[in-house]
Write a protein that holds these residues in place. Structure first.
Motif, PDB file in Angstrom:
ATOM      1  N   LEU A  86     -18.196 -47.272  86.687  1.00  0.00           N
ATOM      2  CA  LEU A  86     -18.938 -47.545  87.915  1.00  0.00           C
ATOM      3  C   LEU A  86     -20.367 -47.930  87.566  1.00  0.00           C
ATOM      4  N   TYR A  87     -20.914 -48.854  88.326  1.00  0.00           N
ATOM      5  CA  TYR A  87     -22.324 -49.211  88.200  1.00  0.00           C
ATOM      6  C   TYR A  87     -23.072 -48.541  89.340  1.00  0.00           C
ATOM      7  N   GLU A  88     -24.188 -47.896  88.966  1.00  0.00           N
ATOM      8  CA  GLU A  88     -25.040 -47.234  89.944  1.00  0.00           C
ATOM      9  C   GLU A  88     -26.445 -47.791  89.811  1.00  0.00           C
ATOM     10  N   ILE A  89     -27.151 -47.871  90.928  1.00  0.00           N
ATOM     11  CA  ILE A  89     -28.529 -48.352  90.889  1.00  0.00           C
ATOM     12  C   ILE A  89     -29.426 -47.262  90.304  1.00  0.00           C
ATOM     13  N   THR A  90     -30.443 -47.672  89.583  1.00  0.00           N
ATOM     14  CA  THR A  90     -31.410 -46.740  89.008  1.00  0.00           C
ATOM     15  C   THR A  90     -32.691 -46.792  89.843  1.00  0.00           C
ATOM     16  N   PRO A  91     -33.612 -45.853  89.626  1.00  0.00           N
ATOM     17  CA  PRO A  91     -34.903 -45.939  90.327  1.00  0.00           C
ATOM     18  C   PRO A  91     -35.618 -47.267  90.069  1.00  0.00           C
ATOM     19  N   ALA A  92     -35.538 -47.773  88.841  1.00  0.00           N
ATOM     20  CA  ALA A  92     -36.156 -49.078  88.544  1.00  0.00           C
ATOM     21  C   ALA A  92     -35.463 -50.189  89.333  1.00  0.00           C
ATOM     22  N   GLY A  93     -34.154 -50.070  89.522  1.00  0.00           N
ATOM     23  CA  GLY A  93     -33.414 -51.047  90.317  1.00  0.00           C
ATOM     24  C   GLY A  93     -33.839 -51.026  91.772  1.00  0.00           C
ATOM     25  N   ARG A  94     -34.048 -49.835  92.324  1.00  0.00           N
ATOM     26  CA  ARG A  94     -34.516 -49.724  93.713  1.00  0.00           C
ATOM     27  C   ARG A  94     -35.898 -50.358  93.859  1.00  0.00           C
TER      28      ARG A  94
END
Length: 188
Positions: free
Chosen positions: A108-116
């Motif tokens: 699974l791919y999850e968004i990171t804080p840097a992505g947000r």
């Protein structure tokens, strides 16, 4: 640089629809079976932020993301794995998504804080892309209904041209009445 996004400048110049391999689904920009022209959804680099927004909504694996985009457009746009997976790898390299163990062998791919943080200034354009996808899905749905209505009218004309006995007319009317009832209940 653009190769990471599924866009290839030379293919865009020479391809039939100028989409570089990811701007249209498998139907070449047209609805299935001669439907309405649906146009381009994504500009260069947009796929990155669309995928970020989708994994922010729910951690997903690549094929789920492909299906989600296809569903949002009523089947009019289906990005290829050759566009999705390199873009996910780029997002991972940038630290915008991270893989986690999902069920089975798929990650699974999850968004990171840097992505947000990277997604934040792009939210208006991503919202506009999703709105276009939803409108296209609605347009595709309306086209499918119109096609179905034309099929029924044609079948009725052909059957009526051969003549109908009283029993056959009653059977056809019963079929149409049943179909009308089912249509009224769709979505309830």
């Amino acid at each position: 640089m653009y190769g990471h996004f599924g866009f290839h400048p030379h293919r865009a110049r020479h391809s039939r629809h100028g989409m570089g391999g990811h701007g249209v689904g498998r139907e070449g920009g047209h609805g299935r079976r001669g439907g309405p022209r649906l146009g381009r959804f994504l500009e260069h680099g947009d796929l990155r932020f669309v995928l970020l927004a989708l994994v922010e909504e729910a951690p997903s694996h690549g094929y789920e993301l492909i299906r989600t985009l296809e569903e949002r457009t009523g089947g009019a746009y289906r990005p290829s794995p050759g566009a999705i997976y390199p873009t996910l790898a780029l997002l991972e390299d940038e630290g915008f998504v991270a893989q986690s163990q999902g069920s089975g062998a798929r990650k699974l791919y999850e968004i990171t804080p840097a992505g947000r943080e990277a997604l934040e200034p792009q939210r208006p354009s991503v919202a506009a892309i999703f709105a276009r996808m939803n409108e296209t899905g609605d347009e595709v749905g309306r086209h499918k209904v119109r096609r179905g209505m034309e099929n029924v009218k044609t079948a009725l004309r052909l059957r009526a041209s051969r003549g109908l006995s009283e029993a056959e007319a009653e059977a056809v009317a019963a079929i149409l009445d049943e179909a009308a009832g089912k249509i009224e209940r769709v979505g309830q």
